[in-house]
Design a protein around this motif. Structure first.
Motif, mmCIF file in Angstrom:
data_model
loop_
_atom_site.group_PDB
_atom_site.id
_atom_site.type_symbol
_atom_site.label_atom_id
_atom_site.label_comp_id
_atom_site.label_asym_id
_atom_site.label_seq_id
_atom_site.Cartn_x
_atom_site.Cartn_y
_atom_site.Cartn_z
ATOM 1 N N GLN A 105 0.657 -1.196 -0.124
ATOM 2 C CA GLN A 105 0.027 0.042 0.045
ATOM 3 C C GLN A 105 1.015 1.252 0.069
ATOM 4 O O GLN A 105 0.540 2.291 -0.827
ATOM 5 N N ALA A 106 1.927 1.128 0.776
ATOM 6 C CA ALA A 106 2.918 2.480 0.556
ATOM 7 C C ALA A 106 3.545 2.539 -0.693
ATOM 8 O O ALA A 106 3.878 3.891 -1.068
ATOM 9 N N ILE A 107 3.770 1.450 -1.411
ATOM 10 C CA ILE A 107 4.457 1.574 -2.595
ATOM 11 C C ILE A 107 3.322 2.019 -3.666
ATOM 12 O O ILE A 107 3.598 2.920 -4.756
ATOM 13 N N ALA A 108 2.016 1.719 -3.369
ATOM 14 C CA ALA A 108 0.900 2.138 -4.369
ATOM 15 C C ALA A 108 0.897 3.672 -4.517
ATOM 16 O O ALA A 108 0.778 4.006 -5.576
ATOM 17 N N HIS A 109 1.300 4.431 -3.413
ATOM 18 C CA HIS A 109 1.315 5.782 -3.607
ATOM 19 C C HIS A 109 1.966 6.654 -4.570
ATOM 20 O O HIS A 109 2.049 7.635 -4.803
ATOM 21 N N VAL A 110 3.195 5.716 -4.975
ATOM 22 C CA VAL A 110 4.148 6.371 -5.831
ATOM 23 C C VAL A 110 4.074 6.014 -7.318
ATOM 24 O O VAL A 110 4.698 6.345 -7.965
ATOM 25 N N THR A 111 2.862 5.261 -7.378
ATOM 26 C CA THR A 111 2.826 4.818 -8.887
ATOM 27 C C THR A 111 1.688 5.704 -9.498
ATOM 28 O O THR A 111 0.710 6.182 -8.821
ATOM 29 N N PRO A 112 1.565 6.194 -10.623
ATOM 30 C CA PRO A 112 0.729 6.899 -11.498
ATOM 31 C C PRO A 112 -0.663 6.032 -11.387
ATOM 32 O O PRO A 112 -1.443 6.664 -11.637
ATOM 33 N N THR A 113 -0.374 4.720 -11.636
ATOM 34 C CA THR A 113 -1.556 4.048 -11.673
ATOM 35 C C THR A 113 -2.466 4.088 -10.606
ATOM 36 O O THR A 113 -3.893 4.443 -10.774
ATOM 37 N N TYR A 114 -2.073 4.235 -9.305
ATOM 38 C CA TYR A 114 -2.904 4.592 -8.088
ATOM 39 C C TYR A 114 -3.679 5.665 -8.292
ATOM 40 O O TYR A 114 -4.874 5.899 -8.026
ATOM 41 N N TRP A 115 -2.909 6.808 -8.584
ATOM 42 C CA TRP A 115 -3.389 8.066 -8.731
ATOM 43 C C TRP A 115 -4.414 8.208 -9.921
ATOM 44 O O TRP A 115 -5.600 8.850 -9.816
ATOM 45 N N GLY A 116 -4.332 7.494 -11.053
ATOM 46 C CA GLY A 116 -5.150 7.628 -11.942
ATOM 47 C C GLY A 116 -6.593 6.899 -11.519
ATOM 48 O O GLY A 116 -7.690 7.345 -11.804
ATOM 49 N N ILE A 117 -6.325 5.571 -11.075
ATOM 50 C CA ILE A 117 -7.660 4.940 -10.378
ATOM 51 C C ILE A 117 -8.372 5.581 -9.368
ATOM 52 O O ILE A 117 -9.534 5.680 -9.479
ATOM 53 N N PRO A 135 -3.804 16.607 -6.809
ATOM 54 C CA PRO A 135 -2.864 15.860 -6.543
ATOM 55 C C PRO A 135 -2.648 14.768 -7.128
ATOM 56 O O PRO A 135 -0.949 14.303 -7.472
ATOM 57 N N GLY A 136 -3.386 14.004 -7.826
ATOM 58 C CA GLY A 136 -3.095 12.984 -8.408
ATOM 59 C C GLY A 136 -2.592 13.252 -9.964
ATOM 60 O O GLY A 136 -1.672 12.601 -10.477
ATOM 61 N N LEU A 137 -3.227 14.394 -10.389
ATOM 62 C CA LEU A 137 -2.548 14.804 -11.621
ATOM 63 C C LEU A 137 -1.179 15.272 -11.371
ATOM 64 O O LEU A 137 -0.307 15.238 -12.723
ATOM 65 N N GLY A 138 -0.689 16.095 -10.568
ATOM 66 C CA GLY A 138 0.547 16.475 -10.081
ATOM 67 C C GLY A 138 1.376 15.198 -10.086
ATOM 68 O O GLY A 138 2.651 15.049 -10.565
ATOM 69 N N VAL A 139 1.276 14.006 -9.416
ATOM 70 C CA VAL A 139 1.936 12.906 -9.366
ATOM 71 C C VAL A 139 2.368 12.349 -10.712
ATOM 72 O O VAL A 139 3.155 12.015 -11.223
ATOM 73 N N MET A 140 0.875 12.268 -11.681
ATOM 74 C CA MET A 140 1.218 11.737 -12.900
ATOM 75 C C MET A 140 1.923 12.649 -13.715
ATOM 76 O O MET A 140 2.642 12.242 -14.762
ATOM 77 N N ALA A 141 1.898 14.007 -13.620
ATOM 78 C CA ALA A 141 2.882 15.091 -14.473
ATOM 79 C C ALA A 141 4.140 14.704 -14.155
ATOM 80 O O ALA A 141 5.068 14.703 -15.097
ATOM 81 N N LEU A 142 4.581 14.429 -12.631
ATOM 82 C CA LEU A 142 5.856 14.305 -12.268
ATOM 83 C C LEU A 142 6.361 13.019 -12.951
ATOM 84 O O LEU A 142 7.765 12.969 -13.174
ATOM 85 N N PHE A 143 5.665 11.967 -12.788
ATOM 86 C CA PHE A 143 6.261 10.554 -13.317
ATOM 87 C C PHE A 143 6.407 10.955 -14.779
ATOM 88 O O PHE A 143 7.364 10.468 -15.215
ATOM 89 N N THR A 144 5.427 11.582 -15.606
ATOM 90 C CA THR A 144 5.688 11.714 -17.042
ATOM 91 C C THR A 144 6.910 12.451 -17.333
ATOM 92 O O THR A 144 7.477 12.238 -18.228
ATOM 93 N N VAL A 145 7.236 13.554 -16.550
ATOM 94 C CA VAL A 145 8.335 14.535 -16.793
ATOM 95 C C VAL A 145 9.394 13.678 -16.540
ATOM 96 O O VAL A 145 10.657 13.831 -17.169
ATOM 97 N N ALA A 146 9.689 12.868 -15.359
ATOM 98 C CA ALA A 146 10.689 12.049 -15.111
ATOM 99 C C ALA A 146 10.938 11.140 -16.301
ATOM 100 O O ALA A 146 12.209 11.093 -16.426
ATOM 101 N N CYS A 147 10.143 10.407 -16.737
ATOM 102 C CA CYS A 147 10.338 9.501 -17.842
ATOM 103 C C CYS A 147 10.794 10.260 -19.107
ATOM 104 O O CYS A 147 11.699 9.709 -19.653
ATOM 105 N N VAL A 148 10.340 11.351 -19.206
ATOM 106 C CA VAL A 148 10.759 11.854 -20.458
ATOM 107 C C VAL A 148 12.031 12.624 -20.446
ATOM 108 O O VAL A 148 12.842 12.513 -21.241
ATOM 109 N N LEU A 149 12.425 13.212 -19.155
ATOM 110 C CA LEU A 149 13.784 13.642 -18.930
ATOM 111 C C LEU A 149 14.905 12.756 -19.274
ATOM 112 O O LEU A 149 15.977 12.654 -19.722
ATOM 113 N N VAL A 150 14.744 11.163 -18.523
ATOM 114 C CA VAL A 150 15.511 10.227 -18.605
ATOM 115 C C VAL A 150 15.664 9.719 -20.034
ATOM 116 O O VAL A 150 16.743 9.553 -20.520
ATOM 117 N N ALA A 151 14.470 9.557 -20.701
ATOM 118 C CA ALA A 151 14.468 9.284 -22.130
ATOM 119 C C ALA A 151 15.391 10.366 -22.883
ATOM 120 O O ALA A 151 15.922 9.877 -23.749
#
Length: 165
Positions: A105-117, A135-151
């Motif tokens: 459950q603790a890990i769930a809160h760092v996944t964009p899936t959790y926030w989307g659902i 807040p969920g939109l923010g987490v998903m945005a951070l995840f997206t930006v992190a993926c794009v940055l690393v990619a």
């Protein structure tokens, strides 16, 4: 490559239409659900559209990241599928997060899936608006930006992917 497009132009040209395809797929699901099962949104339609767009961007950004990290498309497909299933499991797409062990459950809160659902649930059932799902939109945005940055840091248009996929 033959057209002389930059790496960013290649990625946007390949990934951009995928976001639209995912949004179209979700639109079909929601329209069909409305027609067949009487689904209705109790909250903000704007919040719903923002959530669905956030999910589509996360999925495509993760795909671009995975492809940028691996030498073969087969490796990218295996890790992408495994990663997607793990995030779906932790995020509550396969079972409610409340039924998971505490550590999961603790890990769930760092996944964009959790926030989307959670966002979709709150907009659909609880009458939530944009502020409620921010807040969920923010987490998903951070995840997206992190993926794009690393990619972006890893992607080389001259890399050739090998494999049967």
């Amino acid at each position: 490559r033959a057209a002389g497009a930059t790496g960013i132009e290649l990625v946007v040209g390949k990934a951009g239409p995928l976001v639209l395809v995912i949004l179209a797929q979700m639109a079909v699901v929601f329209v069909t659900s409305t027609w067949l099962f009487g689904y209705r949104v109790n909250g903000s339609l704007v919040a719903l559209v923002l959530l669905l767009t956030g999910v589509a961007l996360c999925v495509v950004a993760l795909g671009v990241l995975v492809v940028s990290l691996f030498r073969t498309l087969d490796q990218a497909m295996v890790l992408g599928n495994m990663g997607g299933m793990v995030m779906a499991g932790f995020g509550g797409a396969l079972a409610p997060t409340s039924t998971l062990p505490g550590w999961a459950q603790a890990i769930a809160h760092v996944t964009p899936t959790y926030w989307g659902i959670e966002g979709l649930r709150s907009v659909s059932l609880d009458g939530a608006g944009v502020i409620d799902v921010a807040p969920g939109l923010g987490v998903m945005a951070l995840f997206t930006v992190a993926c794009v940055l690393v990619a972006t840091l890893r992607f080389r248009p001259t890399d050739t992917k090998v494999g049967a996929t």
